[in-house]
Design an enzyme around this catalytic site. Structure first.
Site, mmCIF file in Angstrom:
data_model
loop_
_atom_site.group_PDB
_atom_site.id
_atom_site.type_symbol
_atom_site.label_atom_id
_atom_site.label_comp_id
_atom_site.label_asym_id
_atom_site.label_seq_id
_atom_site.Cartn_x
_atom_site.Cartn_y
_atom_site.Cartn_z
ATOM 1 N N HIS A 1 -0.491 -21.957 17.009
ATOM 2 C CA HIS A 1 -1.599 -21.128 16.343
ATOM 3 C C HIS A 1 -2.608 -21.852 15.557
ATOM 4 C CE1 HIS A 1 2.111 -18.045 16.092
ATOM 5 N NE2 HIS A 1 1.380 -17.833 17.183
ATOM 6 N N ALA B 1 0.919 -1.308 -0.093
ATOM 7 C CA ALA B 1 0.128 0.043 -0.246
ATOM 8 C C ALA B 1 0.884 1.296 0.066
ATOM 9 C CB ALA B 1 -0.910 -0.037 1.130
ATOM 10 N N THR C 1 11.701 -19.090 15.886
ATOM 11 C CA THR C 1 10.444 -18.115 16.072
ATOM 12 C C THR C 1 10.992 -16.651 16.249
ATOM 13 O OG1 THR C 1 10.972 -18.305 18.491
ATOM 14 C CG2 THR C 1 9.293 -19.746 17.728
ATOM 15 N N ARG D 1 -3.201 -14.884 10.066
ATOM 16 C CA ARG D 1 -1.918 -15.433 9.840
ATOM 17 C C ARG D 1 -1.829 -16.599 10.515
ATOM 18 N NH1 ARG D 1 2.048 -14.523 13.316
ATOM 19 N NH2 ARG D 1 1.747 -12.881 14.881
#
Length: 396
Positions: A204, A35, A137, A322
């Site tokens: 997740h 953007a 991570t 995500r």
């Protein structure tokens, strides 16, 4: 002074900028191609803006990039180090756009790498001579408080695993990164171990499944959105344990088939939590309590999004967040693909994958095999033409 390019403009990039640019110690370029992010950030720089990094203990670090650009050539040219602080689904596009401009000896790495990063890097940068590395991570639980201005670190992991190729450079890369990032890195055997040890692929999707697999489609009040970690219950922790056990089964099978490949760094999830967060966990007696009482996770809520035309303050689970859109095709599916090549079943992984691909509108598993139409968008080994365990080990 090193010339460092940070790719991204999210939480991780905001954290990296003050660490790398404080006191002008390095020349930092931010590559922000999305953007109008580059133009917005440049306006802040023109006004003398800096980024303040605040730690939970009150420490502050302030720094600012030398430039922010959306131009690939400007971002890559002359870079000694390129850090991909981006979701895994953006890695390929960014690396492909940088490839023609990137010095052949620059170090290129991702934090975190997620699964199969080395396979992607080899495919996109086949003649690259510099080190390729990945962190297991992100070292920090961090959140932007004011875009382009302020970021907060809620907690820092005591140790983060690092894989480097070629292996002869691993110690040198580790030393340099420890100084740059201010964290302790544990060098492990290679990217196969790093891929299997990716805990994001478990935590997740596993918690998303536990929280929302039985969601009935009814709107949720904003004040009823569960804590992502703090509200992990016995059922969800059981799912996480099952996912972790599946990965341990694959690790043990591979270790038996190819004993020369060191996979000792692929730990059970509860052991990884205790090692990574140590004193930040108030009760480490169970997997559930380790998640519920981890101060680095305090206050973090499950991802939701507003529901249009349902009344103010009403939300629904954000299934394309995500936590699924990244951690399934670039995490859990990658490990599932490795297991398939090794002839190992992963029943809990299959259960979560079947649910997740339905929520994402994707086809990864078909008739129990990693053969769906959307595998081509993932980093499963099958996407890179690996059809046997021998083919996988050739590039491990």
């Amino acid at each position: 002074m090193a010339r460092i390019t940070v790719c991204g403009a999210g939480n991780a990039a905001h954290t990296l900028i003050p660490l790398l640019a404080a006191d002008g110690q390095h020349a930092v370029t931010v590559f922000a191609p999305l953007a109008d992010e580059a133009a917005r950030w440049q306006r802040l720089l023109d006004d003398g803006g800096t980024v303040t990094l605040r730690f939970a203990d009150g420490q502050q670090v302030v720094g600012q990039p030398d430039q922010v650009t959306a131009d690939t050539g400007a971002a890559a040219a002359g870079a000694d180090l390129v850090l991909l602080a981006l979701p895994a689904f953006a890695h390929e596009a960014v690396l492909r756009s940088m490839a023609p401009h990137l010095p052949s000896t620059s170090a290129v790495g991702a934090l975190p790498a997620r699964g199969g990063f080395d396979w992607l890097a080899r495919a996109v940068l086949p003649t690259h001579q510099g080190p390729i590395f990945g962190l297991q991570t992100l070292p920090w639980a961090c959140r932007i408080r004011q875009w382009g201005r302020e970021v907060e670190v809620l907690g820092t992991k005591h140790e983060v695993d690092l894989a480097v190729t070629p292996g002869v450079l691993m110690q040198e890369v580790a030393r340099e990164l420890e100084v740059l990032l201010g964290v302790t890195l544990r060098v492990i055997s290679g990217f196969l171990a790093l891929t299997l040890a990716n805990t994001g692929q478990l935590i997740h999707p596993g918690i998303m499944y536990g929280l929302f697999h039985a969601w009935n489609g009814q709107p949720i009040g904003e004040d009823q959105v569960p804590l992502f970690y703090g509200d992990t219950d016995r059922y969800t922790s059981g799912v996480l344990q099952g996912l972790s056990d599946d990965v341990q089964t694959v690790r043990a099978s591979l270790q038996g088939l190819v004993p020369h490949v060191d996979l000792s760094s692929v730990e059970p999830l509860d052991a990884w939590l205790r090692r990574s967060y140590g004193g930040q966990i108030e009760d480490a007696s169970t997997l559930q309590s380790s998640l519920n009482t981890n101060t680095a996770y305090t206050g973090l809520r499950a991802p939701v999004r507003p529901i249009e035309k349902s009344g103010q303050g009403m939300v629904e689970p954000w299934f394309t967040h995500r936590y699924l859109s990244e951690d399934v095709p670039f995490g859990l599916l990658v490990t599932r693909g490795i297991a398939e090549l090794a002839g190992v079943d992963m029943p809990v992984v299959d259960q979560v994958l079947a649910w997740a691909q339905q929520k994402l509108g994707k086809a990864y598993l078909v008739a129990g095999r990693v053969a769906g139409r959307d595998v081509a968008e993932s980093r499963a080994p099958q996407r890179f033409g690996m059809r046997t365990l021998e083919a996988l080990l050739e590039v491990a």
